[in-house]
Design a protein around this motif. Sequence first.
Motif, short mmCIF file in Angstrom:
data_model
loop_
_atom_site.label_atom_id
_atom_site.label_comp_id
_atom_site.label_asym_id
_atom_site.label_seq_id
_atom_site.Cartn_x
_atom_site.Cartn_y
_atom_site.Cartn_z
N ALA A 374 0.82 -1.21 0.00
CA ALA A 374 0.00 0.00 0.00
C ALA A 374 0.86 1.26 0.00
O ALA A 374 0.48 2.28 -0.60
N ILE A 375 2.01 1.20 0.67
CA ILE A 375 2.93 2.34 0.69
C ILE A 375 3.58 2.51 -0.67
O ILE A 375 3.64 3.62 -1.23
N GLN A 376 4.07 1.42 -1.23
CA GLN A 376 4.75 1.50 -2.52
C GLN A 376 3.79 1.91 -3.65
O GLN A 376 4.16 2.64 -4.56
N ALA A 377 2.54 1.43 -3.57
CA ALA A 377 1.55 1.82 -4.57
C ALA A 377 1.25 3.31 -4.50
O ALA A 377 1.02 3.97 -5.53
N ALA A 378 1.23 3.86 -3.28
CA ALA A 378 1.03 5.30 -3.13
C ALA A 378 2.16 6.07 -3.80
O ALA A 378 1.94 7.07 -4.48
N GLY A 379 3.39 5.59 -3.61
CA GLY A 379 4.52 6.24 -4.25
C GLY A 379 4.44 6.18 -5.76
O GLY A 379 4.73 7.16 -6.46
N ASP A 380 4.03 5.03 -6.29
CA ASP A 380 3.89 4.89 -7.74
C ASP A 380 2.85 5.87 -8.29
O ASP A 380 3.02 6.45 -9.37
N SER A 381 1.76 6.05 -7.54
CA SER A 381 0.69 6.94 -8.00
C SER A 381 1.14 8.39 -7.97
O SER A 381 0.79 9.19 -8.85
N LEU A 382 1.91 8.77 -6.97
CA LEU A 382 2.45 10.13 -6.91
C LEU A 382 3.42 10.37 -8.06
O LEU A 382 3.42 11.45 -8.67
N GLN A 383 4.24 9.38 -8.37
CA GLN A 383 5.17 9.53 -9.50
C GLN A 383 4.41 9.65 -10.81
O GLN A 383 4.79 10.43 -11.70
N HIS A 384 3.31 8.90 -10.94
CA HIS A 384 2.48 8.98 -12.14
C HIS A 384 1.93 10.40 -12.33
O HIS A 384 1.92 10.92 -13.45
N ALA A 385 1.48 11.03 -11.24
CA ALA A 385 0.86 12.35 -11.34
C ALA A 385 1.87 13.47 -11.44
O ALA A 385 1.67 14.45 -12.18
N TYR A 386 2.98 13.37 -10.70
CA TYR A 386 3.93 14.47 -10.60
C TYR A 386 5.12 14.33 -11.54
O TYR A 386 5.83 15.30 -11.80
N GLY A 387 5.37 13.10 -11.99
CA GLY A 387 6.49 12.89 -12.89
C GLY A 387 7.85 12.92 -12.22
O GLY A 387 8.88 13.03 -12.89
N VAL A 388 7.88 12.85 -10.89
CA VAL A 388 9.14 12.80 -10.14
C VAL A 388 9.05 11.68 -9.11
O VAL A 388 7.96 11.30 -8.68
N HIS A 389 10.21 11.17 -8.75
CA HIS A 389 10.24 10.09 -7.77
C HIS A 389 9.82 10.64 -6.40
O HIS A 389 10.35 11.64 -5.95
N PRO A 390 8.85 10.00 -5.74
CA PRO A 390 8.39 10.53 -4.46
C PRO A 390 9.37 10.23 -3.33
O PRO A 390 10.20 9.33 -3.43
N ALA A 391 9.25 11.00 -2.28
CA ALA A 391 10.02 10.74 -1.06
C ALA A 391 9.20 9.86 -0.13
O ALA A 391 7.99 10.04 -0.01
N TYR A 392 9.86 8.91 0.49
CA TYR A 392 9.22 8.08 1.51
C TYR A 392 9.74 8.56 2.85
O TYR A 392 10.94 8.50 3.12
N THR A 393 8.85 9.07 3.67
CA THR A 393 9.28 9.75 4.89
C THR A 393 8.51 9.25 6.10
O THR A 393 7.45 8.64 5.99
N ARG A 394 9.08 9.52 7.24
CA ARG A 394 8.31 9.54 8.47
C ARG A 394 8.17 11.01 8.87
O ARG A 394 8.81 11.89 8.29
N MET A 395 7.35 11.27 9.88
CA MET A 395 7.20 12.64 10.37
C MET A 395 7.55 12.69 11.84
O MET A 395 7.28 11.73 12.58
N GLY A 396 8.13 13.82 12.24
CA GLY A 396 8.55 13.95 13.62
C GLY A 396 7.43 14.22 14.58
O GLY A 396 7.55 13.98 15.78
N GLY A 397 6.31 14.73 14.07
CA GLY A 397 5.19 15.06 14.93
C GLY A 397 4.37 13.83 15.29
O GLY A 397 4.68 12.69 14.93
N SER A 398 3.27 14.09 15.98
CA SER A 398 2.37 13.03 16.42
C SER A 398 0.98 13.31 15.89
O SER A 398 0.54 14.45 15.85
N LEU A 399 0.29 12.27 15.49
CA LEU A 399 -1.09 12.37 15.01
C LEU A 399 -1.88 11.30 15.74
O LEU A 399 -1.96 10.15 15.28
N PRO A 400 -2.44 11.65 16.91
CA PRO A 400 -3.08 10.62 17.75
C PRO A 400 -4.14 9.81 17.03
O PRO A 400 -4.31 8.62 17.32
N ILE A 401 -4.85 10.41 16.08
CA ILE A 401 -5.90 9.66 15.40
C ILE A 401 -5.32 8.51 14.57
O ILE A 401 -5.95 7.46 14.41
N ALA A 402 -4.11 8.70 14.03
CA ALA A 402 -3.48 7.62 13.27
C ALA A 402 -3.18 6.44 14.17
O ALA A 402 -3.43 5.27 13.81
N GLU A 403 -2.66 6.71 15.35
CA GLU A 403 -2.37 5.64 16.30
C GLU A 403 -3.65 4.96 16.75
O GLU A 403 -3.68 3.74 16.95
#
Length: 456
Positions: A374-403
């Motif tokens: 699911a992560i890699q497919a998201a990256g492929d879709s971003l590359q399809h739309a933007y024409g550049v290789h996407p970055a795969y990142t984590r974020m330093g902040g917290s999003l309690p709803i995700a947890e």
Amino acid sequence: MDVKSALQSARERHLQELKDLLSIPSISALPAHKDDMQKAAEWMANALQKIGMENVNIMPTGGHPVVYGDWLKAEDKPTVLIYGHYDVQPVDPLDLWETPPFEADIRDGKIYARGATDDKGQVFMHIKAVEALMNTYGELPVNVKFCIEGEEEVGSPHLDEFVDQHQELLSANVLVISDNPMLEKGQPSVCYGLRGLCGLQIDVKGAKGDLHSGLYGGGVPNPLHELADLLSSMHDDKGRVSVEGFYDDVIPLSTDEKEAYDDLNYDEESLREELDVPALYGEEGYTFLERTWVRPTLEINGMHGGFQGEGTKTVLPSEASAKITCRLVPGQNPDKIMQLLEQHIERHHSHAVTVNITPFDKGKPFVTPFDHPAIQAAGDSLQHAYGVHPAYTRMGGSLPIAETFSDILDIPIVLMGFGLPTENFHAPNEHFHLENFDKGLEAICHYYNTLGETLK
């Protein structure tokens, strides 16, 4: 007509509909806007019904309602749960807005309004992407569920209970959230992990009241001195947290992830110049991205005690306090970290003073495996739309709803945001670049079109 053409032909209608949504002052933090919150929930429900969602319902909680809708007719295909929120931040200070915050204005290729990027604009994109797929094919390539809440901007106080009570209703194969920024302009990114949170306040009490420093200084404990010593004991001179056991459960960064971060060629010197500091700082042996994305931290957020006014006052204060937050990474448990902090404070504080600890917010970190389809497919879709290789990142902040979703529903989470860090979310003149509105819609459509095969 293909999906991209459908999106292009409907663009002006989409922008007008978005303006209508942005005109609703759905400020969850202010009781005066309770009716506006209901109006926004009804707008979302109507929008879901219009695009063919079924079982659309405005579901009550202990606060503002959750809007739910689904389409579950894609046999043998995965189910996508789409999360977003319809509430927005207050607009103060109003005088700093160039145009009224609830009268959306398009200028310089951007749409300006409160909620334009956080999060009405981004959740609206998912609604319109589903609509475009439905109009083009007469059906969807995946099953879809929407969960749109109205309390994210006040900490989602009722979402845990809601998700727990409706686990079967919300069950899915993947959760998609667009409520986060891209890495930078022109650089789309997939976020697959967030740090957790553990906070507390330390209160140090000395004498029963403030004392004259000439009469009592040097003879009775000074809470400010004691607090400074205690806080300095929490880090060593290499930037590591000195609390015993703090790093015991940290899951190390994988080789693939480290290589992906190195490939971003992040310019630390430009960051240093932008922040106007003599040097960056942090745990020795790690880059800035590693320190802020995948390493835990302990930060002093505030200190108080003694005389704060202009000039001088020769006082020996009776009290001093500090607020601390720890950002936690996968493997760490906020309850355990809190216990370790309490033990450290007990071992290191002077017993000539009284020390009290008040726990604050806690939230678990989460990470979806970097190589998850699911992560890699998201990256492929971003590359399809933007024409550049996407970055795969984590974020330093917290999003309690995700947890919350990760812990209760046990599903992978894909954070695929289209805002930019510079778009003033939570500040005056919030805006959303229409370039990312257009490309983001294309990316979302591509993602749902390919996810059915990816997750088989």
